[in-house]
Scaffold this motif. Structure first.
Motif, mmCIF file in Angstrom:
data_model
loop_
_atom_site.group_PDB
_atom_site.id
_atom_site.type_symbol
_atom_site.label_atom_id
_atom_site.label_comp_id
_atom_site.label_asym_id
_atom_site.label_seq_id
_atom_site.Cartn_x
_atom_site.Cartn_y
_atom_site.Cartn_z
ATOM 1 N N SER A 95 0.851 -1.192 0.000
ATOM 2 C CA SER A 95 0.000 0.000 0.000
ATOM 3 C C SER A 95 0.884 1.239 0.000
ATOM 4 N N ILE A 96 0.772 2.029 -1.040
ATOM 5 C CA ILE A 96 1.561 3.253 -1.179
ATOM 6 C C ILE A 96 0.630 4.396 -1.555
ATOM 7 N N ASP A 97 0.733 5.506 -0.831
ATOM 8 C CA ASP A 97 -0.011 6.716 -1.161
ATOM 9 C C ASP A 97 0.993 7.765 -1.602
ATOM 10 N N ALA A 98 0.700 8.463 -2.686
ATOM 11 C CA ALA A 98 1.592 9.506 -3.193
ATOM 12 C C ALA A 98 0.777 10.765 -3.435
ATOM 13 N N VAL A 99 1.194 11.874 -2.837
ATOM 14 C CA VAL A 99 0.490 13.151 -2.955
ATOM 15 C C VAL A 99 1.332 14.086 -3.817
ATOM 16 N N THR A 100 0.711 14.672 -4.830
ATOM 17 C CA THR A 100 1.430 15.507 -5.776
ATOM 18 C C THR A 100 1.504 16.956 -5.311
ATOM 19 N N GLU A 101 2.401 17.688 -5.952
ATOM 20 C CA GLU A 101 2.587 19.107 -5.638
ATOM 21 C C GLU A 101 1.300 19.901 -5.824
ATOM 22 N N GLU A 102 0.518 19.579 -6.849
ATOM 23 C CA GLU A 102 -0.708 20.327 -7.106
ATOM 24 C C GLU A 102 -1.721 20.174 -5.977
ATOM 25 N N LEU A 103 -1.859 18.961 -5.459
ATOM 26 C CA LEU A 103 -2.801 18.764 -4.360
ATOM 27 C C LEU A 103 -2.294 19.467 -3.102
ATOM 28 N N ILE A 104 -0.990 19.430 -2.859
ATOM 29 C CA ILE A 104 -0.416 20.134 -1.718
ATOM 30 C C ILE A 104 -0.716 21.629 -1.821
ATOM 31 N N LYS A 105 -0.550 22.188 -3.013
ATOM 32 C CA LYS A 105 -0.829 23.610 -3.216
ATOM 33 C C LYS A 105 -2.299 23.939 -3.010
ATOM 34 N N ASN A 106 -3.178 23.157 -3.611
ATOM 35 C CA ASN A 106 -4.586 23.511 -3.591
ATOM 36 C C ASN A 106 -5.229 23.322 -2.224
ATOM 37 N N ARG A 107 -4.691 22.436 -1.399
ATOM 38 C CA ARG A 107 -5.166 22.321 -0.023
ATOM 39 C C ARG A 107 -4.391 23.253 0.905
ATOM 40 N N GLN A 108 -3.412 23.987 0.328
ATOM 41 C CA GLN A 108 -2.564 24.916 1.074
ATOM 42 C C GLN A 108 -1.953 24.230 2.295
#
Length: 721
Positions: free
Chosen positions: A69-82
């Motif tokens: 099980s691996i979760d990967a969060v992208t830069e765009e999601l990090i930005k949009n959730r601030q």
């Protein structure tokens, strides 16, 4: 909380989701939207979803081809959730449970599947080990942050079984880019960021990426204050078509005022109870904005990290990589433990003082290749790794001071201890890992694959005579072999069913000082963990779904009371049985959903009668999270967002004397992408915990922290391209 509110995150979690387009354009992949001269073709999946992630000794792999099980969060999601800390980055993953935050506590941190991530061995930057002891790594400098859930013994070596975090630094861009962001966080913190990238030289062989962040102002804690600056630099040189050199570095200084070590209910022993032992229960949750420790308490952390390496594409089927890294993290402590003395809220504020630093050095070489033997196809990885982690203490690391006695319902503000911090350091302990590893993923047919991996480790843990001549006075050596075995079945190209087994070792428990343990400073032998997992992964253009059933068996460390003295001991085991479900989907051309849920049964076994059969501390039986985006069709570029999270109750101690209550939080937000003159501009506004829910976070055994209150975040981002 009404029954309907409890079920809302679960209902949304069960509706799997896809992430929305950053521009707010239609998420229909067959369409393109023109936004005032900006042609938008990327779908929400393109912006938020990633198909690949690092798997340590397995190299970079497609998520669909990994039996974990691996979760990967992208830069765009990090930005949009601030998001500005690791808790915010993974708040959409119900397998994670926050237990501290970096504004009212020592740092932002979470557990995975009920198990904490190892802050000395569980963090990586570009696959190389870095220390993160009570420190926040600045998330703005990364294009992707990856979470491997559960054991990582074969993939990474010694670490606690909670999981492994890997931060992937921003890379040089093919075209010149310059992005500037100005942000505001309640109550008065201002953040500035400049992100520059591009290539130059003959055939654009040289690349650069420079990202600088400055944050300063009041935190959401009453009279709290933050001052933070960080810079990352990434360089590469395409020496020729086959050979590339890269360099990545990160610098950060972060100082927090008004933060504390934690709130600790004293019970079953008289160490911090002047009137003798009595049971102290968890008080009602306090507002997340309420300051408890004195105004000038807090801490400072610094990080200097550099990595360099080369990648050689020997042939279309074979790649050799070699990397080396060094990191120095320093920490200045002036934070306080709030010992609750009775059930009326009386507390003793006890301050810890001192300076600590961690020096990490590591190197790794890996050969990846593909070949065939008859009808069998082989994907092999062969490698060697070495790392040495040194912990060093300042001369007065064990200095402590009682600041005063107050009441948490009306906290006092005591003068700080006059003791000065001494930054001259001496060796305290070190660990060295040398390892060789190899794996073979064998493809039998279009449907069947098997993975076998082995890591042989030469592990040495040393202690040094800190107060004397500085020579080594303790030594532990071990040479374990940690295997990974998995079987994968693909009924279709977009679906994988897998079963995997992982064995891992972790450092033994170190009994902390200053918490009333009669055996403080004792270090136990390394513990063995095992993980069994059965899962399924589905990945289509418009949706994906991941499900896993798992069992983790780990050595158990807990506190016991003997002869009116409190001891930390290590025996027995704790068993974690769970089921997790997460997904993404597109609903129509405007709606995007992310959902996640986890059910967990965590039980202490074969241990002292006071903890036998009890729930593992800090573990919730059920958690769920959700996130929704709606692209307004009549106003291209405008997106509305909402999210929710539910965390069940959690035991504070291994004997389950106290249970922290369940909580739920809800978030809303919006963003607009448009043009101001000739430049693309994005405005973002997020309001987290809109109901201002009060709740306790459960961290290390017997230690609590306040959950974050209602927080407003706003920013404007301008791209000069």
């Amino acid at each position: 909380m009404s029954f309907s509110l409890k079920l809302l995150p679960l209902a949304l979690a069960c509706a799997t989701s896809v992430h929305a387009d950053d521009t707010g354009a239609t998420t229909d992949p067959r369409k393109a939207t023109v936004l005032e001269g900006i042609r938008v073709n990327a779908t929400a999946v393109d912006a938020y979803r990633t198909d690949n992630a690092s798997a340590g000794a397995l190299g970079n792999r497609a998520l669909l081809d990994t039996p974990f099980s691996i979760d990967a969060v992208t830069e765009e999601l990090i930005k949009n959730r601030q998001a500005n800390n690791i808790n915010d980055v993974f708040k959409g993953d119900a397998s994670t449970t926050p237990f501290s935050n970096g504004y009212s506590g020592e740092n932002s941190a979470f557990s995975v599947r009920g198990l904490q991530i190892d802050e000395l061995n569980g963090y990586r930057i570009n696959g190389m080990s870095v220390p993160a002891w009570a420190a926040d790594i600045p998330v703005e400098h990364f294009q992707q942050i990856e979470l491997l859930k559960g054991l990582s013994g074969f993939m990474y070596g010694f670490s606690q079984p909670g999981g492994m975090l890997n931060f992937v630094t921003k890379k040089p861009t093919e075209q010149p880019t310059a992005t500037f962001r100005l942000g505001y966080t309640s109550r008065s913190s201002i953040t500035e960021e400049a992100d520059l990238g591009g290539r130059f030289g003959k055939d654009h062989q040289f690349g650069y990426r420079l990202d600088a962040v400055n944050e300063q102002g009041g935190t959401y804690v009453d009279n709290g204050y933050i001052k933070r600056k960080s810079v990352s630099l990434g360089l590469d040189w395409r020496i020729n078509d086959q050979l590339t050199w890269h360099f990545d570095s990160l610098y950060q200084d972060r100082h927090i005022r008004g933060a504390m070590y934690g709130v600790i209910p004293c019970q079953d022993f008289g160490v911090c109870q002047p009137n003798g032992p009595q049971f102290v229960s968890i008080p009602s949750p306090l507002k997340g904005s309420q300051r408890i420790s004195s105004t000038d308490t807090g801490y400072g952390t610094s990080m200097r990290m550099a990595t360099t390496g080369v990648t050689w594409n020997i042939s279309p089927d074979w790649t050799l990589s070699a990397d080396a890294a060094m990191t120095l993290q320093g920490r200045s402590n002036r934070d306080s433990a709030i010992f609750l003395l009775d059930n009326q809220g009386q507390y003793l504020e006890h301050q810890y003082l001192g300076y600590t630093d961690y020096l990490y050095r590591s190197a790794q070489a890996m050969l990846n290749g593909h070949f065939e033997t008859g009808s069998l196809k082989h994907d092999v990885v062969i490698g060697a790794a070495w790392q040495k982690n040194m912990q060093r203490y300042g001369d007065n690391i064990f200095d402590e001071a009682d600041l005063g006695i107050g009441n948490i319902h009306n906290p006092s503000d005591f003068p700080q201890s006059p003791i000065a911090l001494i930054r001259h350091v001496r060796d305290s302990s070190s660990e060295t890992q040398g390892a060789v590893f190899a794996s073979d993923t064998v493809t039998f047919s279009e449907q069947w694959q098997a993975l076998l991996g082995l890591r042989a480790i030469d592990y040495t843990q040393s202690g040094y005579n800190y107060f004397g001549d500085g020579k080594r006075n303790a030594l532990y050596e071990r040479k374990p072999v940690t295997p990974t075995v998995a079987l994968m079945y693909k009924p279709a190209a977009w679906m994988t069913v897998y079963a995997s087994y992982v064995k891992s070792l972790e450092e033994g428990t170190s009994v902390p000082a200053g918490q009333g343990y009669a055996n403080e400073g004792e270090v136990f032998a390394p513990m063995t963990s095992k993980q069994y997992e059965l899962g399924a992964k589905f990945a289509q253009d418009s949706w994906n779904l991941n499900a896993a059933v798992f069992r983790i068996e780990r050595g158990l460390a807990y506190s016991v009371v003997r002869d009116n003295q409190r001891f930390m001991t290590q025996d027995g085991q704790v068993r974690f049985d769970g089921f997790e479900l997460s997904g993404q989907t597109r609903l129509g051309s405007q709606w995007t959903l992310l959902g996640s849920a986890m059910w967990l049964d965590a039980t202490n076994e074969r241990a002292d009668p006071t903890v036998e059969g009890k729930r593992a501390f800090g573990s919730a039986r059920f958690q769920a999270s959700s996130y929704i985006e709606y692209a307004v069709p009549t106003m291209p570029g405008w997106v509305l967002t909402a999210g929710g999270r539910y965390v069940g109750n959690r035991p504070l101690e291994s004997n389950n004397s106290n249970i922290a209550g369940a909580y739920h939080t809800f978030d809303v937000g919006t963003r607009v992408t448009t043009r101001v003159g000739q430049y693309p501009v994005t405005f973002r506004l997020n309001l987290d915990n809109i109901t201002n829910e009060k709740y306790w976070l459960v961290g290390w055994e017997s230690i609590m922290n306040q959950g974050a209150p209602r927080v407003l975040r706003a920013s404007v981002e301008v791209a000069l391209q």
